[in-house]
Design a protein around this motif. Structure first.
Motif, PDB file in Angstrom:
ATOM      1  N   LEU A   1       9.020   9.444 -32.078  1.00  0.00           N
ATOM      2  CA  LEU A   1      10.164   8.611 -31.709  1.00  0.00           C
ATOM      3  C   LEU A   1       9.834   7.129 -31.813  1.00  0.00           C
ATOM      4  O   LEU A   1      10.691   6.316 -32.174  1.00  0.00           O
ATOM      5  CB  LEU A   1      10.606   8.957 -30.282  1.00  0.00           C
ATOM      6  N   VAL A   2       8.588   6.765 -31.511  1.00  0.00           N
ATOM      7  CA  VAL A   2       8.187   5.364 -31.667  1.00  0.00           C
ATOM      8  C   VAL A   2       8.167   4.978 -33.143  1.00  0.00           C
ATOM      9  O   VAL A   2       8.631   3.901 -33.530  1.00  0.00           O
ATOM     10  CB  VAL A   2       6.811   5.124 -31.011  1.00  0.00           C
TER      11      VAL A   2
ATOM     12  N   LEU B   1       3.158  14.298 -29.360  1.00  0.00           N
ATOM     13  CA  LEU B   1       3.567  14.085 -30.749  1.00  0.00           C
ATOM     14  C   LEU B   1       5.029  13.666 -30.839  1.00  0.00           C
ATOM     15  O   LEU B   1       5.381  12.837 -31.688  1.00  0.00           O
ATOM     16  CB  LEU B   1       3.325  15.360 -31.553  1.00  0.00           C
ATOM     17  N   LYS B   2       5.872  14.206 -29.989  1.00  0.00           N
ATOM     18  CA  LYS B   2       7.283  13.801 -30.006  1.00  0.00           C
ATOM     19  C   LYS B   2       7.431  12.338 -29.604  1.00  0.00           C
ATOM     20  O   LYS B   2       8.199  11.586 -30.217  1.00  0.00           O
ATOM     21  CB  LYS B   2       8.084  14.689 -29.061  1.00  0.00           C
TER      22      LYS B   2
ATOM     23  N   VAL C   1      -2.590   9.913 -29.610  1.00  0.00           N
ATOM     24  CA  VAL C   1      -1.815  11.101 -29.246  1.00  0.00           C
ATOM     25  C   VAL C   1      -2.754  12.302 -29.194  1.00  0.00           C
ATOM     26  O   VAL C   1      -3.843  12.283 -29.768  1.00  0.00           O
ATOM     27  CB  VAL C   1      -0.672  11.366 -30.250  1.00  0.00           C
ATOM     28  N   THR C   2      -2.318  13.322 -28.507  1.00  0.00           N
ATOM     29  CA  THR C   2      -3.046  14.587 -28.458  1.00  0.00           C
ATOM     30  C   THR C   2      -2.247  15.649 -29.203  1.00  0.00           C
ATOM     31  O   THR C   2      -1.082  15.438 -29.549  1.00  0.00           O
ATOM     32  CB  THR C   2      -3.278  15.031 -27.004  1.00  0.00           C
ATOM     33  N   LEU C   3      -2.869  16.784 -29.445  1.00  0.00           N
ATOM     34  CA  LEU C   3      -2.203  17.868 -30.188  1.00  0.00           C
ATOM     35  C   LEU C   3      -1.324  18.690 -29.251  1.00  0.00           C
ATOM     36  O   LEU C   3      -1.488  19.905 -29.101  1.00  0.00           O
ATOM     37  CB  LEU C   3      -3.249  18.747 -30.870  1.00  0.00           C
ATOM     38  N   THR C   4      -0.378  18.021 -28.622  1.00  0.00           N
ATOM     39  CA  THR C   4       0.598  18.672 -27.757  1.00  0.00           C
ATOM     40  C   THR C   4       1.982  18.211 -28.169  1.00  0.00           C
ATOM     41  O   THR C   4       2.160  17.103 -28.684  1.00  0.00           O
ATOM     42  CB  THR C   4       0.356  18.337 -26.283  1.00  0.00           C
TER      43      THR C   4
ATOM     44  N   LEU D   1       8.323  16.860 -34.347  1.00  0.00           N
ATOM     45  CA  LEU D   1       8.263  15.984 -35.516  1.00  0.00           C
ATOM     46  C   LEU D   1       9.618  15.795 -36.188  1.00  0.00           C
ATOM     47  O   LEU D   1       9.702  15.203 -37.261  1.00  0.00           O
ATOM     48  CB  LEU D   1       7.254  16.553 -36.519  1.00  0.00           C
ATOM     49  N   ARG D   2      10.695  16.291 -35.576  1.00  0.00           N
ATOM     50  CA  ARG D   2      12.015  16.171 -36.186  1.00  0.00           C
ATOM     51  C   ARG D   2      12.443  14.727 -36.446  1.00  0.00           C
ATOM     52  O   ARG D   2      13.113  14.471 -37.444  1.00  0.00           O
ATOM     53  CB  ARG D   2      13.049  16.874 -35.303  1.00  0.00           C
TER      54      ARG D   2
END
Length: 916
Positions: free
Chosen positions: A348-349, A343-344, A336-339, A127-128
């Motif tokens: 980025l999108v 999530l990255k 998205v899934t919880l991986t 999530l950075r």
């Protein structure tokens, strides 16, 4: 901050008295930014208000947001907001709420679940891209450098304010509450905690959506309550709207509930996505998305050219067909899934960093809300316990299969599942648990009171537990019983060494202990009956001791006994004569006659003997391996057109090596019951496909593909002849991996006999019942694909459509086996079309008098009668490629649509002769 301001002013030559400096230093801990601004304003001794720079324009939602890195932006305070915030404070929590540690009727244990969210560090790092800082729309702070420069240059003691830097987004997490929420509770709690402490968002708020008689209802759960209070007031979905575009919305769901099927939740998601970047967090992995309502949408990839773009501004890519969805009805939602990788990619999108894409679903809202749309998923709904187990074993992951086998030995409770996870299956995740609880193997307890305050409890469907116990290895069953008994004993403060001591009828447990052990004991005695031997004796001892006591275990009569299932070969009559010596009554016989012998008496006997064929040796055991494949099916999309869908499947097989390089793949087909023949309402059916009748099929193996020309050549050239000569290359359409054709029934039998003599395993043609059972793979539709057939999935005369299915160009020849890279749920390929496949049975005009045990239906007095073929071929219309269509030819006919695939009986049903 004051020290930096003083140093800067001194460097610029602005002198202050020591008294003034000391006063400011002492007030440092008491003053804030606005206080300092007021001090400077008063110090200037200039009347009137301070100067305010022209306010910055409000950012449009899709405008690129300026990011604060090291530079300082000079600005003045913005004007008052023109809207009233829609965010309402959360309901006060009940801090004194207490939880019930032991569910009613459950076991007296609580087991802490393993960490449910894998790779938390990776998820935090993913999530950075969202941790940027941007100018705040509401908060101001003193611009020190700009203020000092103004004082130095113009001797104008007016503070200059700028917008404070703050995190880019605030996050709204909307969690859908369903009947299986208890499976994901730990996962979601860990995910919420990570988001709150990770520091990527200004604020994180939690909302819940529940199904209120088919309508979604938005609520805020009390902070310290367990579960969702039914009395909480409903909130408006508009409360999540932020017109500044500085809010993210994550909707967490498995997308299976009624509000998804009826389309109400899509309206909320459409509303939110018009004002904020909105995404679906799918709790299931992508291989299971086909079982959810995500399939109502069109699978696409999306990217973004602008940071923080709303969903309508996303760039939709990889659309295989042209769409005619209007902009008003289009709803695009990233999934998205919880991986960490998923999530990255999504982060980025959202940040428009690079040329990243994320999976998404494009929904046509007019189709989703169409009242005439079929809202029921086309899924297999088995009824019998055997069909339920076979469907689960054919579709579930390996880990879920192991988990359900262990759960069958103990009561169905989450604490028990967590214990299995800790002690025996450390790789079990909530996804595997969800596979079990959402399957056809479990059902809600019927006698449980329907109170909303009580959690839903589940149990195995009647008959399923017994079948699972028979499938599970003995050491696994005993392992889970031992682990659970140790935990129960430790919880109750009992000192035991094994589960047999816990169940001992001679124990002097207190009444409370007996009540706690009761659920475990009731299940365990059922399991012990099926383990047999000393375990059965223990179960009978416990039940005998309990027969007169109502407070202990009621005697359990097992519903299923393990019996040896042996087929004896035919008996033949043997006649022989026996002899014996008896005393004679004739006293006149001379003692000198040394040649005398007692008179011989005979008796005749007739007995039966077993005749074994010495040419067939005992078959060797096969080594099964798990393999993966794609299951093909046809579903209607929101354009009301059929489209091909591929999902992951797995099954067991063994590899039969017939020379150094050529093998035959044999797939394990588990026996079960099915309705053979076509129903009266099936389109284009024939009378010879009726009447439908229930047939029981035993375990067997079947070739994954029709016999290929390479396999035929190896057997024809290198294996000794049994009854007849085989041409090495009989096929009309040449190709090493194409199915062999232009072979008669008699030649197919010769192929099987040669293969049997070489491998010492009984290879044969499938019976007609076995072929249809294997083709259907649990389905009841005309094709194992579904209601129709498509040239994308099979080779047939596709110039003609079946029902409202697709048409295509007629290929006019055979195709290589597995050309379409899809299979049915068993893992069998090319069951519809390509070549007709010979079966053992003789032709009959209908199923009147047909056997119901899956055996071949033969006419003993007419060996030259026509034989059955199944499956259709490359030159047949689609109606003749259905699962139930039957065809016949004389056993010596050779045509280019005619081929076959081999079968092999399971070891316990191997016949002891090569005779037909």
């Amino acid at each position: 901050m004051i020290d930096r301001l003083l140093v800067t002013m001194q460097e610029l030559g602005l002198l202050m008295s020591d008294r003034e400096i000391d006063a400011l230093s002492e007030a440092q801990s008491l003053l804030h930014d606005r206080d300092i601004a007021d001090v400077l304003w008063l110090a200037s001794k200039i009347g009137g208000a301070y100067e305010v720079a022209e306010p910055e324009p409000t950012l449009e939602p899709t405008t690129q947001i300026p990011i604060i890195e090291n530079e300082l932006l000079l600005s003045a305070p913005p004007p008052p907001p023109l809207f009233v915030p829609l965010n309402m404070p959360q309901a006060a929590g009940n801090r004194n709420a207490q939880t019930k540690e032991v569910p009613e009727g459950g076991l007296p244990i609580q087991v802490q679940a393993a960490p449910a969210l894998p790779d938390t560090r990776g998820i935090s790092r993913s999530l950075r891209p969202l941790r940027r800082k941007v100018p705040s729309l509401t908060r101001l702070e003193l611009d020190e450098i700009a203020t000092v420069n103004r004082i130095a240059e113009h001797d104008l003691w007016l503070p200059i304010l700028k917008r404070s830097p703050e995190r880019w987004f605030e996050l709204e997490i909307v969690i859908e509450a369903s009947e299986f929420s208890f499976i994901w509770q730990d996962t979601l709690d860990e995910f919420q905690h990570l988001l709150r402490t990770q520091g990527a968002f200004r604020d994180v708020r939690i909302w819940h959506v529940r199904d209120n008689d088919g309508q979604p209802q938005l609520i805020v759960k009390r902070q310290h309550s367990q579960g969702i209070d039914v009395n909480l007031p409903s909130r408006s979905p508009k409360e999540l709207i932020d017109i500044s575009g500085r809010r993210l919305i994550l909707f967490i769901s498995d997308c299976r509930s009624r509000i998804w099927k009826q389309g109400q939740i899509h309206e909320w998601l459409s509303l939110w996505s018009k004002h904020s970047p909105t995404a679906i967090v799918q709790l299931l992995p992508e291989r299971l998305w086909g079982e959810s309502e995500l399939d109502v949408g069109f699978g696409v990839q999306v990217s973004s050219l602008t940071a923080g773009a709303f969903n309508s501004k996303l760039q939709v890519r990889e659309m295989p067909v042209r769409t005619n969805i209007s902009a008003v009805d289009a709803l695009t939602l990233p999934v998205v899934t919880l991986t960490a990788p998923a999530l990255k990619q999504w982060a980025l999108v959202v940040a428009a960093a690079g040329r990243q894409r994320v999976p998404a679903r494009l929904f046509d809202l007019s189709w989703v809300k169409d009242p005439n749309r079929d809202r029921e998923a086309a899924v297999i709904s088995p009824k019998s316990p055997e069909a339920r187990v076979e469907l689960f074993m054919a579709t579930a992951s390996v880990m879920a299969q192991q988990l359900v086998g262990m759960m069958a030995a103990v009561p169905v409770e989450m604490s028990v599942v967590h214990l299995i996870q800790q002690e025996l299956l450390s790789d079990v995740t909530p996804v595997h648990i969800a596979e079990v609880f959402t399957s056809e193997l479990l059902e809600e307890e019927r006698d449980r009171p329907k109170e909303k305050s009580l959690p839903t409890r589940y149990n195995f469907v009647e008959g399923v537990r017994e079948l699972l116990n028979l499938r599970t290895r003995l050491d696994e069953t005993l392992g889970v019983i031992e682990a659970l008994s140790r935990r129960i004993a430790r919880t109750l403060g009992l000192d035991i060494k094994s589960f047999t001591a816990l169940l001992s009828p001679k124990s002097d447990w207190s009444q409370e202990a007996k009540d706690a052990i009761l659920p475990f004991a009731q299940i365990t005695t059922e399991v012990l009956h099926r383990l047999g031997g000393e375990y059965r004796e223990l179960a009978e001892l416990v039940e005998r001791d309990a027969s007169g006591r109502s407070d202990w275990i009621k005697p359990v009569k097992p519903e299923m006994e393990t019996e040896l299932d042996i087929e004896f070969p035919a008996l033949e009559v043997l006649e022989f004569t026996t002899a014996q010596l008896v005393e004679s009554s004739d006293e006149a016989v001379s003692e000198a006659d040394s040649s005398w012998l007692p008179p011989l008496q005979t008796e005749e006997y007739t007995v039966a003997i077993i005749a074994f064929d010495s040419t067939v040796s005992t078959p060797t055991a096969v080594e099964l391996e798990l393999f993966q494949f794609k299951v093909g099916s046809l579903v209607k999309n929101f354009w009301r057109r059929w489209s091909a869908k591929k999902t992951n499947g797995q099954a067991y097989r063994y590899i039969e090596r017939i020379n150094e390089t050529v093998v035959i793949e044999m797939v394990a087909i588990s026996g079960g019951e099915f309705m053979m023949g076509s129903p009266a309402e099936e389109l284009d059916r024939y009378d010879f496909e009726s009447p439908q009748h229930l047939v029981t099929v035993r375990d067997f193996y079947m070739g994954r593909y029709p016999v290929t020309q390479t396999q035929w050549r190896v057997v024809a050239n290198s294996m000794p002849q049994v009854n007849r000569f085989l041409k090495s290359d009989p096929s009309n359409f040449k190709g090493e991996n194409r199915p062999v054709e232009q072979v008669s029934w008699e030649e197919a039998i010769e192929f099987c006999n040669r293969l049997t003599a070489y491998t010492k395993r009984q290879y044969r043609l499938p019976t007609e019942a076995e072929w249809e059972y294997a083709c259907r793979a649990g389905t009841t539709t005309p094709f194992h694909f579904g209601e129709t057939i498509s040239p994308e999935l099979a080779n047939y005369d596709s110039s003609v459509a079946y029902a409202d299915g697709a048409t295509g160009k007629h290929r006019g020849e055979t195709t290589p086996v597995d050309c379409f890279k899809i299979a049915n749920a068993w893992g069998l390929c090319d069951m519809h079309g390509n070549v007709l496949e010979w079966c053992q049975d003789h032709w009959h005009n209908n199923y009147e008098g047909a056997p119901d045990d899956g055996s071949a239906w033969l006419i003993t007095d007419s060996p030259d009668a026509s034989r059955l073929l199944r499956g259709g071929s490359w030159n047949y219309y689609p109606r003749c490629c259905r699962s139930t269509y039957r065809y016949d030819y004389k056993p010596d006919v050779r045509l280019n649509p005619l081929g076959f695939r081999v079968s092999c009986s399971a070891p316990e049903t191997l016949p002891l002769s090569l005779e037909e």
